[in-house]
Write an enzyme that holds these catalytic residues in place. Structure first.
Site, PDB file in Angstrom:
ATOM      1  CE  LYS A   1      -8.534   4.310 -24.987  1.00  0.00           C
ATOM      2  NZ  LYS A   1      -8.847   4.957 -23.554  1.00  0.00           N
TER       3      LYS A   1
ATOM      4  CE1 TYR B   1      -4.157  -0.491  -0.397  1.00  0.00           C
ATOM      5  CE2 TYR B   1      -3.974  -2.036   1.547  1.00  0.00           C
ATOM      6  CZ  TYR B   1      -4.784  -1.530   0.334  1.00  0.00           C
ATOM      7  OH  TYR B   1      -5.957  -1.991   0.116  1.00  0.00           O
TER       8      TYR B   1
ATOM      9  CB  THR C   1      -6.112   5.574 -21.095  1.00  0.00           C
ATOM     10  OG1 THR C   1      -6.077   6.065 -22.515  1.00  0.00           O
ATOM     11  CG2 THR C   1      -7.471   5.560 -20.430  1.00  0.00           C
TER      12      THR C   1
ATOM     13  CG  ASP D   1     -10.648  11.906 -22.344  1.00  0.00           C
ATOM     14  OD1 ASP D   1      -9.312  11.355 -22.584  1.00  0.00           O
ATOM     15  OD2 ASP D   1     -11.605  11.356 -21.956  1.00  0.00           O
TER      16      ASP D   1
ATOM     17  CD  GLU E   1      -4.348   3.813   1.151  1.00  0.00           C
ATOM     18  OE1 GLU E   1      -3.381   3.401   1.705  1.00  0.00           O
ATOM     19  OE2 GLU E   1      -5.489   3.607   1.489  1.00  0.00           O
TER      20      GLU E   1
ATOM     21  NE  ARG F   1      -6.126  -2.700 -20.250  1.00  0.00           N
ATOM     22  CZ  ARG F   1      -6.714  -2.219 -21.383  1.00  0.00           C
ATOM     23  NH1 ARG F   1      -8.029  -1.499 -21.227  1.00  0.00           N
ATOM     24  NH2 ARG F   1      -6.440  -2.543 -22.463  1.00  0.00           N
TER      25      ARG F   1
HETATM   26  N1  DSN Z   1     -12.980   1.979 -24.236  1.00  0.00           N
HETATM   27  C1  DSN Z   1     -12.248   3.077 -24.838  1.00  0.00           C
HETATM   28  C2  DSN Z   1     -12.342   3.065 -26.302  1.00  0.00           C
HETATM   29  O1  DSN Z   1     -12.567   2.051 -27.024  1.00  0.00           O
HETATM   30  O2  DSN Z   1     -12.108   4.198 -27.083  1.00  0.00           O
HETATM   31  C3  DSN Z   1     -12.568   4.309 -24.430  1.00  0.00           C
HETATM   32  O3  DSN Z   1     -12.652   4.444 -22.893  1.00  0.00           O
END
Ligand code: DSN
Length: 420
Positions: free
Chosen positions: A229, A54, A226, A200, A56, A235
């Site tokens: 991607k 942990y 995120t 975003d 925090e 992730r």
């Molecule tokens: N699930 C993602 C996407 O495929 O764009 C977005 O969160």
């Protein structure tokens, strides 16, 4: 405690992992725009003993003892991200993009405040105000739309919407928008409404990191993403912001909306950022864009229409409203030949989100596999043929065979030592 190999300790999980490895390696041409493949070094960091602790709090300000190496790792992740994105402050603890957006909103807003976000079917995400999501439930959302003629977000439309709705925050950045985001137009709109500007960049963060998409800074105040991607990392999520929002962002993440950070994931993010600073990553991001343009060319040759007519980034959105097939049918026909895409709403879609009139197709994963323009153009043609004749079994058999040959030629983990 007994240490055993997973294959002995849990044969069921082990078998599912081995099967998934086989699927990723040999059974699917991965074209879901939000997916990618990470290298061994990121898998190693993620699958590490950091999961045992942990931590925090934040580096130097933890609530438990024994965090000195966790501090080192989180600092590495934060410093690298700050350098890559030119941000003043970084929080690498969000467990996901949705968690990042939740904390970003609550860092500067209270429930009931007004947000201006994109219409979901014009490229937005559920966390940009959809009624089934916390965002639509907790905030007062109004929407802006893409332009009817250009099918892009145009400056005058955004400014008009900002004047009309007078939001406290404007959110830009999309899950299914194939064009460059005009950050200065959004800044002007935010200034008109005296609103905070949030972006975003989950989909395009790899392109931004490599300088292949304009940076959201300095126009945006708070940026979320995120990390798995187009940036090709572990992730999870991340928030970047201007100096004045740093403390609020950190508090909105912990203790307001999350508990202990997933330090093994944060280590994976740190490794990803080191990779993203390399010249090879810049080449990768350039290639993603070239590949997507080539894919669009192949689709065009088969007369498929794309939202906005093409692409500037890592994805295309095929508009099937004038075709015989729905998005769901196209997705299924393509899955039959091992081409993996997702059905997606298009602007003014007459179908429900479970059916849709579009498919979203991206190239980050195939670019990671080493494919280049000639392959992507050919794949675009194959997709076009299957979508135009989803019942033609002879054609599908032929495409299936071509896909298998491509998967054989462009291996993924086979010689990496990664077993699953
Ligand atoms: N699930 C993602 C996407 O495929 O764009 C977005 O969160």
């Amino acid at each position: 405690m007994e240490h055993r190999d997973l294959s002995e300790a849990d044969p069921e999980v082990h078998e599912a992992l081995e099967n998934e490895m086989e699927r990723q390696e040999k059974e699917g041409l991965e074209m879901i725009a939000s997916e990618n493949f990470v290298p061994k070094q990121i898998l190693q960091a993620q699958g590490s003993i950091l999961t045992n602790k942990y931590a925090e709090g934040y580096p130097g300000k933890r609530y438990y003892a024994g965090c000195k190496y966790h501090d080192e790792i989180e600092d590495l992740a934060r410093d690298r991200a700050r350098e890559i994105f030119g941000a003043y402050h970084v929080n690498v603890q969000p467990h996901s993009g949705s968690q990042a957006n939740f904390a970003a909103y609550f860092s500067v807003l209270e429930a009931g405040d007004k947000i201006l976000g994109p219409v979901l079917s014009h490229g937005g995400h559920l966390t940009h105000g959809h009624h089934v999501n916390f965002s639509g439930e907790l905030f007062d959302f109004d929407t802006y739309s893409i332009n009817e003629e250009t099918e892009r977000f145009e400056k005058e439309d955004i400014i008009k919407a900002a004047k009309e709705h007078d939001p406290d925050l404007i959110v830009c950045g999309y899950s299914a928008y194939p064009r460059k985001i005009n950050f200065s137009a959004f800044r002007e709109a935010a200034n008109e409404a005296d609103a905070i500007l949030m972006c975003d960049i989950a989909h395009i963060s790899g392109l931004v990191a490599a300088g292949e998409h304009p940076s959201p800074f300095p126009e945006c105040d708070i940026v979320t993403t995120t990390t798995h991607k187009s940036i090709r990392g572990a992730r999870g999520g991340m928030i970047l912001c201007k100096e004045e929002y740093g403390d609020q962002v950190d508090k909105a993440l912990f203790p307001f909306s999350q508990g202990g950070p997933l330090m093994h994931q944060i280590a994976g993010k740190a490794v990803c950022f080191r990779e993203a600073m390399k010249p090879e990553f810049k080449d990768y991001a350039k290639q993603i864009k070239k590949n997507t343009k080539a894919l669009a060319e192949g689709l065009r040759r088969e007369d498929l229409k794309m939202v906005s007519g093409g692409t500037d980034n890592h994805l295309v959105l095929v508009d099937l409203r004038e075709e015989e097939v729905t998005g769901k049918e196209a997705e299924e026909a393509l899955e039959d030949v091992n081409i993996i895409v997702n059905k997606n709403m298009v602007p003014h879609d007459p179908e429900s989100p479970r059916i849709t009139s579009g498919i979203r197709i991206g190239t980050p994963a195939l670019t990671t596999r080493g494919m280049e323009e000639d392959m992507l153009e050919k794949i675009g043609e194959m997709i076009g043929k299957v979508v135009n004749s989803p019942e033609d079994e002879a054609l599908k058999d032929e495409v299936h065979e071509n896909v298998s040959e491509l998967l054989e030629e462009f291996e993924l983990y086979e010689n990496s030592g990664v077993r699953y």
